[in-house]
Design a protein around this motif. Sequence first.
Motif, PDB file in Angstrom:
ATOM      1  N   UNK A 210       0.865  -1.171   0.000  1.00 31.36           N
ATOM      2  CA  UNK A 210       0.000   0.000   0.000  1.00 31.36           C
ATOM      3  C   UNK A 210       0.908   1.228   0.000  1.00 31.36           C
ATOM      4  N   UNK A 211       0.496   2.242  -0.710  1.00 33.25           N
ATOM      5  CA  UNK A 211       1.287   3.474  -0.724  1.00 33.25           C
ATOM      6  C   UNK A 211       0.360   4.668  -0.513  1.00 33.25           C
ATOM      7  N   UNK A 212       0.946   5.780  -0.105  1.00 28.61           N
ATOM      8  CA  UNK A 212       0.158   6.996   0.075  1.00 28.61           C
ATOM      9  C   UNK A 212       1.030   8.220  -0.180  1.00 28.61           C
ATOM     10  N   UNK A 214       1.165  11.707   1.079  1.00 27.37           N
ATOM     11  CA  UNK A 214       0.590  12.473   2.186  1.00 27.37           C
ATOM     12  C   UNK A 214       0.491  13.952   1.830  1.00 27.37           C
ATOM     13  N   UNK A 233       4.896   7.607   1.394  1.00 28.27           N
ATOM     14  CA  UNK A 233       5.146   6.431   2.226  1.00 28.27           C
ATOM     15  C   UNK A 233       4.583   5.187   1.564  1.00 28.27           C
ATOM     16  N   UNK A 235       4.313   0.662   2.203  1.00 28.18           N
ATOM     17  CA  UNK A 235       4.484  -0.411   3.182  1.00 28.18           C
ATOM     18  C   UNK A 235       4.007  -1.698   2.552  1.00 28.18           C
ATOM     19  N   UNK A 249       8.251  -1.082   5.786  1.00 27.92           N
ATOM     20  CA  UNK A 249       7.684   0.191   5.380  1.00 27.92           C
ATOM     21  C   UNK A 249       8.759   1.238   5.158  1.00 27.92           C
ATOM     22  N   UNK A 253       8.022  11.129   5.126  1.00 27.88           N
ATOM     23  CA  UNK A 253       7.258  12.111   5.905  1.00 27.88           C
ATOM     24  C   UNK A 253       6.999  11.591   7.325  1.00 27.88           C
ATOM     25  N   UNK A 254       7.942  10.797   7.837  1.00 26.88           N
ATOM     26  CA  UNK A 254       7.772  10.219   9.179  1.00 26.88           C
ATOM     27  C   UNK A 254       8.290  11.223  10.202  1.00 26.88           C
TER      28      UNK A 254
ATOM     29  N   UNK B 152      -2.324  16.433  11.686  1.00 26.91           N
ATOM     30  CA  UNK B 152      -3.206  15.388  11.178  1.00 26.91           C
ATOM     31  C   UNK B 152      -2.473  14.056  11.253  1.00 26.91           C
ATOM     32  N   UNK B 154      -1.265  10.657  10.061  1.00 29.21           N
ATOM     33  CA  UNK B 154      -1.137  10.063   8.719  1.00 29.21           C
ATOM     34  C   UNK B 154      -0.699   8.607   8.738  1.00 29.21           C
ATOM     35  N   UNK B 237      -1.758  -4.668   6.723  1.00 25.44           N
ATOM     36  CA  UNK B 237      -1.741  -3.279   6.292  1.00 25.44           C
ATOM     37  C   UNK B 237      -3.140  -2.732   6.515  1.00 25.44           C
ATOM     38  N   UNK B 239      -5.975   0.602   6.210  1.00 26.23           N
ATOM     39  CA  UNK B 239      -6.417   1.931   5.821  1.00 26.23           C
ATOM     40  C   UNK B 239      -7.465   2.381   6.830  1.00 26.23           C
ATOM     41  N   UNK B 245      -2.711   5.608   6.836  1.00 22.05           N
ATOM     42  CA  UNK B 245      -2.293   4.226   6.611  1.00 22.05           C
ATOM     43  C   UNK B 245      -1.762   3.635   7.907  1.00 22.05           C
ATOM     44  N   UNK B 266       2.298   8.787  13.600  1.00 13.00           N
ATOM     45  CA  UNK B 266       2.915   9.887  12.855  1.00 13.00           C
ATOM     46  C   UNK B 266       1.857  10.909  12.471  1.00 13.00           C
ATOM     47  N   UNK B 368      -7.547  -7.502  -0.104  1.00 14.16           N
ATOM     48  CA  UNK B 368      -7.991  -6.481   0.834  1.00 14.16           C
ATOM     49  C   UNK B 368      -9.440  -6.773   1.219  1.00 14.16           C
TER      50      UNK B 368
END
Lengths: 373, 373, 373, 373
Positions: A210-212, A214, A233, A235, A249, A253-254, B152, B154, B237, B239, B245, B266, B368
């Motif tokens: 999964x990716x995002x 942010x 990010x 994972x 992961x 942006x951690x 926020x 994330x 994983x 959501x 995430x 985070x 998923x």
Amino acid sequence: MKTLNLGLIGAGYIGHSMALAYRAVGALFPDLPPIRLAMLADANDAVATKAAQRYGFAASTGDWRTLVGDDGVDIVAIATPNHLHHDMALAALAAGKHVHCEKPLALDMREARAMADAAARAGTRTIVGYNYLHNPMIRLARRMVARGEIGRVVHFRGFHEEDYMTDPALPFSWRCERKYAGAGALADLGSHIVSFADALAGPIAELAADVATVVAERPVPGGGMRKVENEDQGQFLARFASGATGAISASRVATGRKMGLAFELVGTEGAIAFDQERLNELRVYRAKDPSGARGFATILAGPEHPDYAAFCPAPGHQIGFTDLKTLEVAHFLGAIRDGRPAEPDFATALRYEAVIDAALRSAESRAWERVER
Amino acid sequence: MKTLNLGLIGAGYIGHSMALAYRAVGALFPDLPPIRLAMLADANDAVATKAAQRYGFAASTGDWRTLVGDDGVDIVAIATPNHLHHDMALAALAAGKHVHCEKPLALDMREARAMADAAARAGTRTIVGYNYLHNPMIRLARRMVARGEIGRVVHFRGFHEEDYMTDPALPFSWRCERKYAGAGALADLGSHIVSFADALAGPIAELAADVATVVAERPVPGGGMRKVENEDQGQFLARFASGATGAISASRVATGRKMGLAFELVGTEGAIAFDQERLNELRVYRAKDPSGARGFATILAGPEHPDYAAFCPAPGHQIGFTDLKTLEVAHFLGAIRDGRPAEPDFATALRYEAVIDAALRSAESRAWERVER
Amino acid sequence: MKTLNLGLIGAGYIGHSMALAYRAVGALFPDLPPIRLAMLADANDAVATKAAQRYGFAASTGDWRTLVGDDGVDIVAIATPNHLHHDMALAALAAGKHVHCEKPLALDMREARAMADAAARAGTRTIVGYNYLHNPMIRLARRMVARGEIGRVVHFRGFHEEDYMTDPALPFSWRCERKYAGAGALADLGSHIVSFADALAGPIAELAADVATVVAERPVPGGGMRKVENEDQGQFLARFASGATGAISASRVATGRKMGLAFELVGTEGAIAFDQERLNELRVYRAKDPSGARGFATILAGPEHPDYAAFCPAPGHQIGFTDLKTLEVAHFLGAIRDGRPAEPDFATALRYEAVIDAALRSAESRAWERVER
Amino acid sequence: MKTLNLGLIGAGYIGHSMALAYRAVGALFPDLPPIRLAMLADANDAVATKAAQRYGFAASTGDWRTLVGDDGVDIVAIATPNHLHHDMALAALAAGKHVHCEKPLALDMREARAMADAAARAGTRTIVGYNYLHNPMIRLARRMVARGEIGRVVHFRGFHEEDYMTDPALPFSWRCERKYAGAGALADLGSHIVSFADALAGPIAELAADVATVVAERPVPGGGMRKVENEDQGQFLARFASGATGAISASRVATGRKMGLAFELVGTEGAIAFDQERLNELRVYRAKDPSGARGFATILAGPEHPDYAAFCPAPGHQIGFTDLKTLEVAHFLGAIRDGRPAEPDFATALRYEAVIDAALRSAESRAWERVER
């Protein structure tokens, strides 16, 4: 031993790190082939000239092809943005050079495969800049695993998290653009933790990712906003070829993490933990220690661990980031001297890239994907 | 305030913990309704008698239905193996009791739904034994999130890992059997970390999971081996409904981990980290601290944090596992006194169970899955 | 077993802690004599009544002499300010009671000697509230030392540092006044670290000390400032009777420290480190572990360590401050039951006081002073 | 800028470290005067030749006087055993050289004073190898103190403990002999922690010390035992000129400690803690942070801290022991370039030596002694 002539392409962050390493290696490892700093190339001619002077290179050029084509150059070190690795490496291999390429190997699997194939054909030595693998503590961990000191490896949980792009005011850069960077956090950081996973638990066979993104868009210098094209990010769940499970992961942006490259490796008879923010420490648990006295022991790097003694004969004195790059160079020079593959060479790094590629595919397909080289 | 009469079912590990908590709560929180230890039930009559004497219960019984049917009992606390929760809770609710049920709520979603429905109908108070949520440090973390102190949210990365079943020589027990335990590590441990994820990042909407049984079979007392029916480790994983995430794992074979219930949360402007093995500490990073002075701060629990002062007026003196159970009981009694839902009540715990259920489905489907209550 | 009737004097911070402990001990240690909460005394009659109700004492009084003189009381627990310990303990011993006295034993050596002498004459059991000694991890450390696991002890470095008086705006209180508190940080905190030193490295023979009053005067409620009469911090070099060296310090103005009761114990074949802010951990180094794998191991408290299992059968779940007080009470009740000295009884605590006394003398004389009982 | 020609005396552990640093400095700090490696001297001619080749020195010699007398040499770096520092430094200063001398300055105060006097007369730059002072984290700490960020400094507790001589089987060496080493642990290690104390809390005015030789005699190669002439561990209470108190210790037999150079610095409004085994971290507590959120923050070295960026533009990547030596050289070259005193020059290092001298006197006299330069 024959002196090896170095040609270095790129005078940025990584070029600096490589230059320091090639300058230092001879004094630390006198049994390796001597290095002569032959030529430095940078797209900006003036930058190249100045950098060559700074590091002590004999010559400089604004055209990397001049460097690659120079008969006096034995090793080509590539420290440029990701999208240039492929062409440079292919040209260098074609010219019969040993190639030291910064990670990640390439923008995508097509390029990476071409590079690994070219390396196989060329027969020269290659290495990719996964410098953290050369840490004496990581080598200690590998040795422990190899000797069965933690039993059978059943789980690997790891991440590489930094926060260099947490600030949404940071401008759009080549790192946000697919055609220059390829993937985002997974390529830049995830590949490091994949290199650890591969070294300690073996190849990854399949995964679900999964990716995002942010920070969806970033300001363009000069005005306006532009959409970020790759993930902040990512994972994935992993299944290793051995049957072990994993969770990996990566994030740029951690918030709060500066060099959070960390893992826990679980075996049936022990466990090993590591965090790059304390790179001179390895934490080890042995289930067979006497009851009442078991616990994770914090082992400090010392001269009894691989290569540490080159820097200092006393334990606990700490090596640093630039030292790791020097160890990478030392390892490469040893491979050249001995005519054996360096680690990770292009073929091995292709294995890491294939994991990142599968992760990107899986994030798209929302399904488990096999790692395919 | 009316005295509340407690009926406790189960005199094992959790029963002990609950008995200690109900005994202690009044002296720590004099503003809560007083507790009278009315009756203790255990399947073994002699055990019940002895335990009742030990903890100071007025009566004991070998039949839990006697306890549930007793008009003098106001609260029924259920501290039995998982497969008994459903019937006991339903009977207690039907008898108009407040119900304190150890986690996980039930063996499966069908049971859990029935329990949540029955609780809604009964109108009495319920609480499920996710005691770690009542830690002052977790409440501090929740408050920080609620106030936007880390921006926020994330990402949530968390695990609950222990090694109580690492040893392959440990015999087969009810914990290995689906009909008594339901799921394995995910139900026993994963539900705790899910409770943290839910409390800090909100409900999980969908997930992709993987599970593994590391020790495939275990010796049966008396001879022979028997196949373990549920997972030793599971991971997924996630959501979140918010779009954040997550990566969550659980293991009962995580060699070296004793109470590894840990997370990193985070946010866009900060981060929070916690590890139950150091339950009196919360590590907090604020991106807005001055440059050059930013870093994770280790906050020690003290009287300025929720409920700590009940135990000690001085900071840093540490609360422990039994104190957390006492805080759970105090929270429950406050909810009863005030006529408001406790947290997590059956309805909220159903949300956790639904996550575990989705994880098991996903591990099966290799796809998923949505979390469905 | 005969039930023991408790009379508790003092309903403040320590009284609360003692009440919780005596309430809890029976459920945790069913093999010890049962406790009946017979009477609670406080100088303030209304406070005594309310506290008695809160903790479940059968009776209360505003006059501690009533409690001490009550034939129904077997154990007198003294949880009052320091200057009252002497008279109360002497009266209780004269009345044939077992005496549980909060630390420090007394205001000065004259008083402390009188108390130890009276205890010797009385023949009942005494214990002084050095509760941190009863931590399973400290008992583990002592066992390791006794078994020679770290070789010969050559050095003890320890401190007890808190910051409860760092703020110069905190008003003048009895803690600042010699006639009520005796010494300052050395008596209040230093005595704890001395108890560890004594338990782990044996008696201290001589020392050289220095003290400082960092906040010279403090505001008096109502207006004006008043000179602080005792030390905010104190420190000394120690020579143990064994020949080992030590360095010990105490501070109540150690900004940032909340419960910094910590030591490192160096042996010829190992070392042990501890910090009360992580009271469930002991860090142990063994020089004989294999080369390359040596490091401080962090051992987490678990059921394999003394008395932990009373609270929880699973390791790593953590005990807390109130549990330590309960362990102190349990140890005391065991001593009463078995007719053996508790540790530390008045005689042993006198040894600690003698160290503090020598430190105060040395700070005055600016010379090495012998510890004299 | 004029190129500076380096003459290095000594090809052992410290010579290695200095050679690496002088080799690296130019590439890291291009604004400093360039270095030419002119000559390397070692008592053993063959060793000198080989080392010169290894590090790239233009010439070598078996006689340090040749090096000192060479007109082409601008800087003399002294990396020999302690008893040679005095004569070499005096000769180098007399010849008008800048002098980089490894710590400790000399065997005793008489020598040290002569060296400081000679440096004052010579007017060239001097520096003594207290490399740990040049750590970006230590410079951050000093800046925080200077800006009053922790209020008034009231206490310094520090130690430098290693275990390189714990093993009683280690043979007698020059380090055990007064005429070659001077003092033992106090000179070798104690001087480092004194340099921190001086930099952070100012000069020490008086002290009371104690020393011990834990391993009284050691085997002589070839047979027999020989009495160790100096202390294995030493410790002292300090009074700073500012009125602050301190406790400082040093040990070469601190089993388990590899590079335990650590301190806590207490101020009236904050505190700073550091441990060289984690040299990239500074732990800072600020009393003015909001209630409920106060705690020691772990700050990781990054480019926002002094000089870190020379190595790496990204935070948390870690510098190491050899980098600290390079920073020392960089600082020295900046002082030469700018015509200002380096820190610590001979005059400042004399202050450290005076503390060690006072400690040895105090251990003898068993009384407080003033630090006298």
